[in-house]
Write a protein that holds these residues in place. Structure first.
Motif, short mmCIF file in Angstrom:
data_model
loop_
_atom_site.label_atom_id
_atom_site.label_comp_id
_atom_site.label_asym_id
_atom_site.label_seq_id
_atom_site.Cartn_x
_atom_site.Cartn_y
_atom_site.Cartn_z
N LEU A 1 5.93 36.03 -5.53
CA LEU A 1 6.73 34.95 -6.12
C LEU A 1 6.02 34.34 -7.32
O LEU A 1 6.65 34.09 -8.36
N ASP A 2 4.73 34.10 -7.18
CA ASP A 2 3.97 33.52 -8.28
C ASP A 2 3.94 34.43 -9.50
O ASP A 2 3.92 33.97 -10.64
N ALA A 3 3.94 35.74 -9.28
CA ALA A 3 3.90 36.70 -10.38
C ALA A 3 5.27 36.91 -11.02
O ALA A 3 5.36 37.32 -12.18
N ALA A 4 6.33 36.63 -10.29
CA ALA A 4 7.69 36.96 -10.76
C ALA A 4 8.21 36.00 -11.82
O ALA A 4 8.98 36.40 -12.69
N TYR A 5 7.81 34.75 -11.76
CA TYR A 5 8.37 33.76 -12.71
C TYR A 5 7.37 32.63 -12.91
O TYR A 5 6.82 32.10 -11.94
N LEU A 6 7.15 32.27 -14.14
CA LEU A 6 6.31 31.12 -14.47
C LEU A 6 7.20 30.01 -14.99
O LEU A 6 7.99 30.21 -15.92
N LYS A 7 7.07 28.85 -14.39
CA LYS A 7 7.84 27.70 -14.86
C LYS A 7 7.43 27.36 -16.28
O LYS A 7 6.26 27.50 -16.63
N PRO A 8 8.37 26.87 -17.09
CA PRO A 8 7.96 26.39 -18.41
C PRO A 8 7.03 25.18 -18.23
O PRO A 8 7.13 24.46 -17.24
N SER A 9 6.13 25.00 -19.18
CA SER A 9 5.16 23.90 -19.08
C SER A 9 5.64 22.67 -19.82
O SER A 9 6.41 22.75 -20.77
N MET A 10 5.16 21.54 -19.34
CA MET A 10 5.43 20.24 -19.94
C MET A 10 4.13 19.47 -19.86
O MET A 10 3.46 19.50 -18.83
N THR A 11 3.76 18.78 -20.93
CA THR A 11 2.54 17.98 -20.88
C THR A 11 2.80 16.73 -20.04
O THR A 11 3.95 16.32 -19.85
N ILE A 12 1.73 16.13 -19.59
CA ILE A 12 1.85 14.89 -18.82
C ILE A 12 2.48 13.80 -19.69
O ILE A 12 3.23 12.97 -19.19
N GLU A 13 2.20 13.85 -21.00
CA GLU A 13 2.78 12.86 -21.91
C GLU A 13 4.30 13.04 -22.02
O GLU A 13 5.04 12.05 -22.01
N GLU A 14 4.74 14.28 -22.12
CA GLU A 14 6.19 14.55 -22.17
C GLU A 14 6.87 14.11 -20.87
O GLU A 14 7.95 13.52 -20.88
N TYR A 15 6.20 14.38 -19.77
CA TYR A 15 6.70 13.99 -18.44
C TYR A 15 6.85 12.47 -18.35
O TYR A 15 7.91 11.96 -17.96
N GLN A 16 5.81 11.74 -18.75
CA GLN A 16 5.85 10.28 -18.70
C GLN A 16 6.94 9.74 -19.62
O GLN A 16 7.64 8.78 -19.27
N LYS A 17 7.09 10.34 -20.80
CA LYS A 17 8.12 9.89 -21.75
C LYS A 17 9.51 10.04 -21.15
O LYS A 17 10.35 9.13 -21.26
N LYS A 18 9.77 11.17 -20.50
CA LYS A 18 11.08 11.38 -19.86
C LYS A 18 11.33 10.35 -18.77
O LYS A 18 12.44 9.83 -18.64
N LEU A 19 10.30 10.03 -18.01
CA LEU A 19 10.46 9.03 -16.95
C LEU A 19 10.70 7.64 -17.54
O LEU A 19 11.52 6.87 -17.02
N GLU A 20 10.03 7.33 -18.62
CA GLU A 20 10.25 6.05 -19.29
C GLU A 20 11.67 5.94 -19.84
O GLU A 20 12.30 4.88 -19.77
N GLU A 21 12.19 7.05 -20.37
CA GLU A 21 13.57 7.07 -20.87
C GLU A 21 14.57 6.81 -19.74
O GLU A 21 15.54 6.06 -19.91
N VAL A 22 14.31 7.38 -18.59
CA VAL A 22 15.19 7.16 -17.43
C VAL A 22 15.11 5.70 -17.00
O VAL A 22 16.13 5.07 -16.72
N GLU A 23 13.90 5.16 -16.95
CA GLU A 23 13.74 3.75 -16.57
C GLU A 23 14.48 2.84 -17.53
O GLU A 23 15.15 1.89 -17.11
N GLU A 24 14.39 3.12 -18.82
CA GLU A 24 15.06 2.31 -19.84
C GLU A 24 16.58 2.40 -19.67
O GLU A 24 17.29 1.41 -19.76
#
Length: 115
Positions: free
Chosen positions: A53-76
């Motif tokens: 399973l680990d070899a079959a597909y790699l999730k796209p990456s997101m930086t911690i900063e991008e992650y936090q920004k998306k969460l802040e947008e949802v909070e707003e």
């Protein structure tokens, strides 16, 4: 004995969407009873499945900063509705399901936000 040998040699090919694949991958990565004992053949199967399973597909990456920004947008977006905490939790779950967040392990606990 012959039937058991045939089962080992047979393979199954599935046509899955990425989300279906991620769902299976997530479920197989939860600690199972085999992590705490069980038969050697069961542990071997589990390890093989996880490796494939680990070899079959790699999730796209997101930086911690991008992650936090998306969460802040949802909070707003949900500020003052009484739903902000729940919508943030839903977005955290969604992002961590679909993306590998760099610098965050999969077992990092979800954050708590103030309403």
């Amino acid at each position: 004995m012959e039937e058991q040998k045939k089962t080992k040699e047979a393979t199954i090919t599935l046509d899955l969407t990425v989300e279906e694949f991620l769902f299976i991958q997530e479920k197989i990565h939860f600690p199972s009873p085999y992590n705490y004992g069980g038969y050697a053949w069961e542990r071997e199967i589990e390890e093989n499945v996880i490796r494939k399973l680990d070899a079959a597909y790699l999730k796209p990456s997101m930086t911690i900063e991008e992650y936090q920004k998306k969460l802040e947008e949802v909070e707003e977006r949900w500020k003052g509705t009484g739903c902000k905490r729940y919508m943030r939790a839903a977005e955290e779950r969604n992002l961590r399901f679909h993306y590998h967040v760099e610098g965050m392990s999969d077992d990092t606990e979800y954050e708590d936000c103030e309403e």
